[in-house]
Design an enzyme around this catalytic site. Sequence first.
Site, mmCIF file in Angstrom:
data_model
loop_
_atom_site.group_PDB
_atom_site.id
_atom_site.type_symbol
_atom_site.label_atom_id
_atom_site.label_comp_id
_atom_site.label_asym_id
_atom_site.label_seq_id
_atom_site.Cartn_x
_atom_site.Cartn_y
_atom_site.Cartn_z
ATOM 1 C CB SER A 38 33.667 46.142 34.139
ATOM 2 O OG SER A 38 34.928 45.802 34.680
ATOM 3 C CE1 TYR A 57 31.312 44.723 38.752
ATOM 4 C CE2 TYR A 57 33.387 44.550 37.560
ATOM 5 C CZ TYR A 57 32.320 45.305 38.008
ATOM 6 O OH TYR A 57 32.262 46.643 37.722
ATOM 7 C CG ASN A 107 41.442 49.268 36.808
ATOM 8 O OD1 ASN A 107 40.838 48.543 37.593
ATOM 9 N ND2 ASN A 107 42.266 48.780 35.899
ATOM 10 N NE ARG A 167 41.235 43.713 32.993
ATOM 11 C CZ ARG A 167 40.593 43.284 34.085
ATOM 12 N NH1 ARG A 167 40.304 44.123 35.057
ATOM 13 N NH2 ARG A 167 40.272 42.017 34.198
#
Length: 332
Positions: A119, A150, A179, A287
Amino acid sequence: MSSKAIVVCGGGGFIGGHLVNWLKSNTDAPIRAVDIKPVSEWYQVTPGVENLSMDLQRLENCQRALRNAGTVYNLAADMGGMGFIENNKALCMLSVLINTHLLMAAREAGIERFFFASSACVYNADKQRNPKVVALKEEDAYPAMPEDGYGWEKLFSERMCRHYREDFGIATRSARYHNVYGPYGTYDGGREKAPAAICRKIIEAKMSGRHLIDIWGDGTQTRSFMYISDCLRGTLAITASDILESINLGSSELVTINQLVDIVEEIAGIKVKREYKLDAPKGVNGRNSDNTRIQQYLGWEPSVTLRDGMEQTYRWIYDEISARVRPRAKAS
């Protein structure tokens, strides 16, 4: 390899469900989907696939899942949108058991390819303080200061994949997802991400006639969002490639959350009043994905525009919510 099974861990989830469906339609190999949820709660169930409902945090279940397998896609994790991961750090970190036990089982089973879904939450938070963020390069994960909980689990699991490759010869591959969104995903209940949550809120506002939605944060935070078809294409290509390091897999189309709302308003054909919840979880300020490396390796990068992807996502969520509303209307 066609005689050996392809195993999708997390096959009952959003990305996993799409991947299982694609593999069944495009390969001759046996497909095995594994998820902790009962099959009745899976986002998609593809006919002709072996479906196993079990907890992959347990080593014996990982060993069972990988029997007679050649390729493993590990998409399994206890996760959700920012509201979930900021309030469930211990649960998110326990997913380290899934990847660790899968790697142990993969070594025993002689797995030929092992893909780990990482991620963008692995990236150093200091690089993401400004909404006008410089797109994140792979090396920006170090020195390490990822999303608490996470992000730390994802970064640790990347290292585990690397060391299992270096020490035991397992062909591990890893992509840092940015995402992912699209149809057949979570859109309510607390685990949904921004694209689905905004679609749901605007659909409910349209149906109720009360054109007001809440937005977490001040709406100026920036993100890129990758449509599910790009995610699948990238995942498959990276798994089959010779790319050894963890690599970005995300769109480079940067938008503010306010701009995301603008897009959904246009699709819905309404305008809404925005109520900003400044005390709600909002994650980092900015981001975006630097796609230089994936272009160098694959000659490709995710290309579905946010407007096109959100159109498909909105239509699917609208139909899902409409199907819920109709039975209640008939009952009343």
